[in-house]
Design an enzyme around this catalytic site. Structure first.
Site, PDB file in Angstrom:
ATOM      1  N   PHE A  94      31.926  51.481  33.259  1.00 18.59           N
ATOM      2  CA  PHE A  94      31.765  52.721  33.634  1.00 18.59           C
ATOM      3  C   PHE A  94      30.435  53.219  33.397  1.00 18.59           C
ATOM      4  O   PHE A  94      29.711  52.680  32.421  1.00 18.59           O
ATOM      5  CB  PHE A  94      32.853  53.692  32.715  1.00 18.59           C
ATOM      6  CG  PHE A  94      34.095  53.710  33.101  1.00 18.59           C
ATOM      7  CD1 PHE A  94      34.803  54.627  33.857  1.00 18.59           C
ATOM      8  CD2 PHE A  94      34.970  52.652  32.734  1.00 18.59           C
ATOM      9  CE1 PHE A  94      36.032  54.533  34.606  1.00 18.59           C
ATOM     10  CE2 PHE A  94      36.285  52.306  33.200  1.00 18.59           C
ATOM     11  CZ  PHE A  94      36.940  53.398  33.994  1.00 18.59           C
ATOM     12  N   TYR A 193      33.063  49.093  26.887  1.00 24.82           N
ATOM     13  CA  TYR A 193      32.451  47.811  27.428  1.00 24.82           C
ATOM     14  C   TYR A 193      32.060  46.883  26.264  1.00 24.82           C
ATOM     15  O   TYR A 193      32.276  45.734  26.358  1.00 24.82           O
ATOM     16  CB  TYR A 193      31.271  48.401  28.155  1.00 24.82           C
ATOM     17  CG  TYR A 193      30.484  47.202  28.724  1.00 24.82           C
ATOM     18  CD1 TYR A 193      30.696  46.763  30.048  1.00 24.82           C
ATOM     19  CD2 TYR A 193      29.127  46.873  28.217  1.00 24.82           C
ATOM     20  CE1 TYR A 193      30.108  45.653  30.626  1.00 24.82           C
ATOM     21  CE2 TYR A 193      28.466  45.773  28.874  1.00 24.82           C
ATOM     22  CZ  TYR A 193      28.726  45.327  30.102  1.00 24.82           C
ATOM     23  OH  TYR A 193      28.109  44.305  30.505  1.00 24.82           O
TER      24      TYR A 193
HETATM   25  P1  NAP Z   1      27.605  44.274  39.579  1.00 23.07           P
HETATM   26  O1  NAP Z   1      26.468  44.205  40.256  1.00 23.07           O
HETATM   27  O2  NAP Z   1      28.282  45.441  39.293  1.00 23.07           O
HETATM   28  O3  NAP Z   1      28.609  43.113  39.960  1.00 23.07           O
HETATM   29  C1  NAP Z   1      29.825  42.779  39.496  1.00 23.07           C
HETATM   30  C2  NAP Z   1      30.575  41.926  40.187  1.00 23.07           C
HETATM   31  O4  NAP Z   1      31.841  41.497  39.736  1.00 23.07           O
HETATM   32  C3  NAP Z   1      30.788  42.243  41.658  1.00 23.07           C
HETATM   33  O5  NAP Z   1      30.773  41.249  42.543  1.00 23.07           O
HETATM   34  C4  NAP Z   1      32.392  42.936  41.555  1.00 23.07           C
HETATM   35  O6  NAP Z   1      32.958  42.891  42.924  1.00 23.07           O
HETATM   36  C5  NAP Z   1      32.890  41.941  40.608  1.00 23.07           C
HETATM   37  N1  NAP Z   1      34.150  42.275  40.129  1.00 23.07           N
HETATM   38  C6  NAP Z   1      34.553  43.254  39.405  1.00 23.07           C
HETATM   39  N2  NAP Z   1      35.676  43.466  39.353  1.00 23.07           N
HETATM   40  C7  NAP Z   1      36.517  42.389  39.600  1.00 23.07           C
HETATM   41  C8  NAP Z   1      37.514  41.608  39.878  1.00 23.07           C
HETATM   42  N3  NAP Z   1      38.699  42.055  39.327  1.00 23.07           N
HETATM   43  N4  NAP Z   1      37.872  40.510  40.572  1.00 23.07           N
HETATM   44  C9  NAP Z   1      36.710  40.102  41.006  1.00 23.07           C
HETATM   45  N5  NAP Z   1      35.435  40.401  41.061  1.00 23.07           N
HETATM   46  C10 NAP Z   1      35.320  41.719  40.418  1.00 23.07           C
HETATM   47  O7  NAP Z   1      27.443  43.877  38.021  1.00 23.07           O
HETATM   48  P2  NAP Z   1      26.305  42.820  37.455  1.00 23.07           P
HETATM   49  O8  NAP Z   1      25.401  43.331  36.602  1.00 23.07           O
HETATM   50  O9  NAP Z   1      25.988  41.751  38.387  1.00 23.07           O
HETATM   51  O10 NAP Z   1      27.287  42.151  36.222  1.00 23.07           O
HETATM   52  C11 NAP Z   1      27.870  40.930  36.355  1.00 23.07           C
HETATM   53  C12 NAP Z   1      28.216  40.252  34.932  1.00 23.07           C
HETATM   54  O11 NAP Z   1      27.070  40.354  34.041  1.00 23.07           O
HETATM   55  C13 NAP Z   1      29.176  41.328  34.402  1.00 23.07           C
HETATM   56  O12 NAP Z   1      30.048  40.684  33.589  1.00 23.07           O
HETATM   57  C14 NAP Z   1      28.296  42.356  33.445  1.00 23.07           C
HETATM   58  O13 NAP Z   1      29.206  42.675  32.357  1.00 23.07           O
HETATM   59  C15 NAP Z   1      27.332  41.172  32.887  1.00 23.07           C
HETATM   60  N6  NAP Z   1      26.067  41.749  32.243  1.00 23.07           N
HETATM   61  C16 NAP Z   1      25.572  42.275  32.945  1.00 23.07           C
HETATM   62  C17 NAP Z   1      24.260  43.164  32.481  1.00 23.07           C
HETATM   63  C18 NAP Z   1      23.100  43.845  33.342  1.00 23.07           C
HETATM   64  O14 NAP Z   1      22.019  44.324  32.696  1.00 23.07           O
HETATM   65  N7  NAP Z   1      23.400  43.934  34.870  1.00 23.07           N
HETATM   66  C19 NAP Z   1      23.706  42.967  31.100  1.00 23.07           C
HETATM   67  C20 NAP Z   1      24.794  42.347  30.645  1.00 23.07           C
HETATM   68  C21 NAP Z   1      25.799  41.435  31.112  1.00 23.07           C
HETATM   69  P3  NAP Z   1      33.002  44.104  43.987  1.00 23.07           P
HETATM   70  O15 NAP Z   1      31.749  43.962  44.830  1.00 23.07           O
HETATM   71  O16 NAP Z   1      34.113  44.065  44.706  1.00 23.07           O
HETATM   72  O17 NAP Z   1      33.292  45.364  42.877  1.00 23.07           O
END
Ligand code: NAP
Length: 276
Positions: A94, A193
């Site tokens: 969120f 989170y």
């Molecule tokens: P993002 O751009 O929001 O991408 C998230 C991805 O997860 C999207 O492809 C989304 O699909 C998919 N997803 C969400 N719920 C799902 C479900 N129920 N089944 C299948 N796919 C689903 O986020 P991101 O930053 O790339 O994050 C990727 C990972 O890295 C996450 O686990 C996040 O917590 C972690 N992370 C990110 C950061 C950062 O700075 N960005 C830092 C630490 C950790 P849709 O397009 O369909 O929504």
């Protein structure tokens, strides 16, 4: 049945997952599956990689849907007889200013980030082939959230003997405590989170221990990691890393060479093991 090695990345139609698939297409000697809950968004992402001259395959996967996970499991079993690389990347967060009640945020966030990720592991880890690599994308926020837990909770989450059942009970209790409005009194930090990612990091430590016990000799390496602060829809444009830079640590862990005996069961940031 194909003897080609196979890699699967969850939630890879955009963001860090997409960048992980891009890097694996370049470096992994086998088939790479870009998965998405929405087939349209998934196929679009595959087409984008194709324009870059990269060949990713597509399979639908909504980690919140057990049937969808099992369909992927059956497909992998039948077509490849198992799995070589699994990257659990799918996750949600969120926005900071979202006004959704905290108890709802807790339930929704834990559902995907912890419980659904665990379901993927439950169904797919038995398919891992010898020398398989599993990467659970957690976050450094799990470390700060751990620091915000009571001493008693910290001790449990750092324990080398905590079971998966006990972890599930604790994650369930967090959601229940937020509904009763007593989560702070019960020693939890004020971040859904963060708690969900504590779950992912601790789950990884437990799973690595289980692999040591049950599949010693198969040389499977499983780790949790933080990609860093990455410019995606989740973290926004002010983050410091590009998605390709964010993919570096997960990809490093996914491609640990066959003679590596570690890291295993660790929390890794910038390709470096961090103390949990
Ligand atoms: P993002 O751009 O929001 O991408 C998230 C991805 O997860 C999207 O492809 C989304 O699909 C998919 N997803 C969400 N719920 C799902 C479900 N129920 N089944 C299948 N796919 C689903 O986020 P991101 O930053 O790339 O994050 C990727 C990972 O890295 C996450 O686990 C996040 O917590 C972690 N992370 C990110 C950061 C950062 O700075 N960005 C830092 C630490 C950790 P849709 O397009 O369909 O929504």
């Amino acid at each position: 049945m194909s003897s080609v090695p196979v890699a699967v990345v969850t939630g890879s139609n955009k963001g860090i997952g997409f960048a992980i698939v891009r890097a694996l297409c370049k470096q992994f000697p086998g088939d790479v599956y870009l998965t998405a809950r929405d087939p349209g968004r998934g196929q679009e992402a595959v087409a984008k990689l194709q324009e870059e001259g990269l060949r990713a395959l597509f399979h639908q996967l909504d980690i919140d849907d057990l049937q969808s996970i099992r369909a992927l499991r059956d497909f992998l079993k039948e077509k490849y007889g198992g799995l070589n690389v699994l990257v659990n990347n799918a996750g949600i967060a969120f926005k900071v200013h979202d006004t959704t009640p905290f108890a709802v945020q807790a339930e929704v966030t834990l559902k995907t980030n912890f419980f659904a990720t665990r379901n993927v592991c439950t169904e797919l880890l038995p398919l891992m082939k010898p020398y398989g690599r599993v990467v659970n994308v957690s976050s450094m926020v799990s470390t700060s959230a751990l620091g915000g837990c009571s001493q008693e909770l910290q001790k449990k989450f750092r324990s080398d003997t905590i079971t998966e059942g006990e972890l599930v009970e604790l994650m369930t209790k967090f959601v229940e405590d937020t509904k009763k409005g007593v989560h702070e009194k019960e020693g939890w930090p004020n971040t859904a989170y963060g708690v969900s990612k504590i779950g992912v990091t601790v789950l990884s430590r437990i799973q690595a221990r289980m692999l040591n016990e049950k599949r010693k000799g198969d040389h499977i390496l499983l780790n949790a990691c933080c990609p860093g602060w990455v410019r995606t829809d989740m973290a926004g444009p002010r983050a410091t890393k590009s998605p390709d830079e964010g993919a570096e640590t997960p990809v490093y862990l996914a491609l640990l060479p066959s003679d590596a005996d570690g890291p295993h069961g660790q929390f890794v940031i910038d390709k470096t093991v961090r103390t949990w």
